[in-house]
Design a protein around this motif. Structure first.
Motif, mmCIF file in Angstrom:
data_model
loop_
_atom_site.group_PDB
_atom_site.id
_atom_site.type_symbol
_atom_site.label_atom_id
_atom_site.label_comp_id
_atom_site.label_asym_id
_atom_site.label_seq_id
_atom_site.Cartn_x
_atom_site.Cartn_y
_atom_site.Cartn_z
ATOM 1 N N LEU A 116 0.815 -1.163 -0.144
ATOM 2 C CA LEU A 116 0.035 -0.031 0.068
ATOM 3 C C LEU A 116 0.905 1.216 -0.023
ATOM 4 C CD1 LEU A 116 -2.834 -1.052 2.638
ATOM 5 C CD2 LEU A 116 -3.069 -0.594 0.162
ATOM 6 N N THR A 117 1.921 1.269 0.871
ATOM 7 C CA THR A 117 2.978 2.380 0.807
ATOM 8 C C THR A 117 3.501 2.425 -0.659
ATOM 9 O OG1 THR A 117 3.510 1.869 3.187
ATOM 10 C CG2 THR A 117 5.037 3.463 2.064
ATOM 11 N N GLN A 118 4.001 1.440 -1.198
ATOM 12 C CA GLN A 118 4.486 1.414 -2.709
ATOM 13 C C GLN A 118 3.485 2.167 -3.595
ATOM 14 O OE1 GLN A 118 7.413 1.168 -3.563
ATOM 15 N NE2 GLN A 118 7.001 1.370 -5.736
ATOM 16 N N LYS A 119 2.018 1.675 -3.417
ATOM 17 C CA LYS A 119 1.241 2.216 -4.416
ATOM 18 C C LYS A 119 0.979 3.959 -4.110
ATOM 19 C CE LYS A 119 -3.413 1.857 -6.168
ATOM 20 N NZ LYS A 119 -3.663 3.182 -5.921
ATOM 21 N N MET A 120 1.010 3.959 -2.771
ATOM 22 C CA MET A 120 1.080 5.545 -2.668
ATOM 23 C C MET A 120 2.295 6.129 -3.390
ATOM 24 S SD MET A 120 -0.666 6.366 1.037
ATOM 25 C CE MET A 120 -0.081 4.734 2.071
ATOM 26 N N ARG A 121 3.461 5.787 -3.198
ATOM 27 C CA ARG A 121 4.597 6.427 -3.964
ATOM 28 C C ARG A 121 4.316 6.438 -5.273
ATOM 29 N NH1 ARG A 121 8.735 3.308 0.075
ATOM 30 N NH2 ARG A 121 8.842 4.454 1.566
ATOM 31 N N LEU A 122 3.902 5.365 -6.025
ATOM 32 C CA LEU A 122 3.644 5.441 -7.563
ATOM 33 C C LEU A 122 2.382 6.257 -7.626
ATOM 34 C CD1 LEU A 122 3.364 1.423 -8.432
ATOM 35 C CD2 LEU A 122 5.090 3.162 -9.171
ATOM 36 N N ASP A 123 1.532 6.614 -7.089
ATOM 37 C CA ASP A 123 0.543 7.370 -7.249
ATOM 38 C C ASP A 123 1.050 8.716 -7.302
ATOM 39 O OD1 ASP A 123 -1.296 5.429 -7.814
ATOM 40 O OD2 ASP A 123 -2.424 5.614 -5.682
ATOM 41 N N SER A 124 1.846 9.183 -6.122
ATOM 42 C CA SER A 124 2.500 10.464 -6.013
ATOM 43 C C SER A 124 3.304 10.812 -7.396
ATOM 44 C CB SER A 124 3.339 10.639 -4.719
ATOM 45 O OG SER A 124 4.439 10.258 -4.900
ATOM 46 N N CYS A 125 4.115 9.681 -7.655
ATOM 47 C CA CYS A 125 5.028 10.061 -8.872
ATOM 48 C C CYS A 125 4.275 10.363 -10.370
ATOM 49 C CB CYS A 125 5.812 8.651 -9.368
ATOM 50 S SG CYS A 125 7.136 8.428 -8.063
ATOM 51 N N ILE A 126 3.141 9.574 -10.103
ATOM 52 C CA ILE A 126 2.283 9.577 -11.439
ATOM 53 C C ILE A 126 1.394 11.052 -11.434
ATOM 54 C CG2 ILE A 126 -0.244 8.871 -12.479
ATOM 55 C CD1 ILE A 126 0.863 5.822 -12.108
ATOM 56 N N SER A 127 1.219 11.432 -10.284
ATOM 57 C CA SER A 127 0.416 12.821 -10.050
ATOM 58 C C SER A 127 1.569 13.791 -10.378
ATOM 59 C CB SER A 127 -0.239 13.091 -8.820
ATOM 60 O OG SER A 127 0.100 13.934 -7.909
ATOM 61 N N TYR A 157 5.315 5.309 -20.247
ATOM 62 C CA TYR A 157 6.330 4.295 -19.893
ATOM 63 C C TYR A 157 6.274 3.943 -18.481
ATOM 64 C CZ TYR A 157 10.643 1.549 -19.777
ATOM 65 O OH TYR A 157 11.696 0.618 -19.957
ATOM 66 N N PHE A 158 6.284 5.065 -17.424
ATOM 67 C CA PHE A 158 6.105 4.700 -16.004
ATOM 68 C C PHE A 158 4.850 4.046 -15.491
ATOM 69 C CE2 PHE A 158 5.298 5.983 -11.531
ATOM 70 C CZ PHE A 158 6.828 5.630 -11.067
ATOM 71 N N PHE A 160 11.232 7.772 -7.890
ATOM 72 C CA PHE A 160 11.216 7.502 -9.299
ATOM 73 C C PHE A 160 12.288 6.422 -9.410
ATOM 74 C CE2 PHE A 160 8.950 11.561 -9.600
ATOM 75 C CZ PHE A 160 7.966 11.250 -10.596
ATOM 76 N N LYS A 161 11.861 5.060 -9.634
ATOM 77 C CA LYS A 161 12.904 4.164 -9.720
ATOM 78 C C LYS A 161 13.353 4.086 -11.175
ATOM 79 C CE LYS A 161 12.549 3.011 -5.577
ATOM 80 N NZ LYS A 161 13.593 3.940 -4.766
ATOM 81 N N VAL A 162 14.566 3.720 -11.363
ATOM 82 C CA VAL A 162 15.315 3.656 -12.848
ATOM 83 C C VAL A 162 15.555 2.229 -13.221
ATOM 84 C CG1 VAL A 162 17.097 4.589 -14.078
ATOM 85 C CG2 VAL A 162 16.243 6.053 -12.215
#
Ligand SMILES: [Zn+2]
Length: 209
Positions: free
Chosen positions: A101-112, A132-133, A163-165
């Protein structure tokens, strides 16, 4: 004098519980599936009063219906119930679920952040980076450079380390090897420890702190 840690937890949870002591009161509480990303580490755990939390997880007492916003660490530490499809999870699975769930919040914040950037700047690279992301949950080294640079220049709130590379394919390694040092430094916060070592073996140097 500040109350001790166990005393603080008891003071915060017992008035909202039926049981009059710990750990019995913990058995009445479970995670509600509600989370909040406060975008900065500014919040406090309503159970242990730990400060500088970015993510809040809601817990609810099934007998009193009281709710509290807490850190995930408290849910795990006090073994509050975490459910999945009606089944109470083991502590290992509960930990895994809260991390996801924490990872999902991180992804969502990157997308936004990426969506705000793409809206702010008519740069054709940005919609492709976003696409791509969304698919890979990572950026190529070249996308990472453009995204982190433009987010910084446009002053859009973001966490570079989220933002993972992507660096498994030879092509992406080649792109990192050929990158000017200033660009490598732009993506440095997004690189893992191992990726930074790889970059240094390619002849790049770490940014000066
Ligand atoms: Zn806490």
């Amino acid at each position: 004098m500040t109350a001790s840690y166990p005393a603080r937890v008891a003071t915060n949870i017992l008035p909202k519980s039926v049981a009059d002591k710990l750990p019995e009161a913990f058995e009445e509480w479970s995670f509600t599936e509600e989370t909040i990303d406060h975008e900065q580490a500014i919040e406090t755990c309503q159970l242990c009063e730990q400060e500088e939390l970015r993510y809040h997880f809601e817990i609810r007492n099934r007998l009193t219906s009281h709710t509290l916003w807490v850190g995930s660490q408290c849910i795990l530490k006090f073994e509050l119930s975490v459910f999945e499809a009606g089944r109470k999870l083991s502590s290992t699975d509960a930990k895994r679920k809260l991390e996801r769930l924490t990872q999902k919040m991180r992804l969502d914040s990157c997308i936004s952040a990426l969506e705000r950037l793409a809206a702010a700047e008519p740069n054709p690279i940005l919609p492709n980076a976003l696409k791509y992301f969304r698919q890979h949950k990572r950026l190529t080294p070249k996308f990472a450079f453009v995204v982190l640079w433009r987010l910084r220049v446009n002053n859009i709130d973001h966490s570079p380390s989220f933002f993972k590379v992507e660096l498994k394919r030879d092509l992406h390694k080649q792109h990192l090897r050929d990158m000017p040092l200033s660009q490598v430094h732009e993506i440095w916060p997004a690189l893992t420890g191992a990726q930074r070592q790889t970059a240094m073996r390619m002849g790049h140097s770490a940014p000066k702190t």
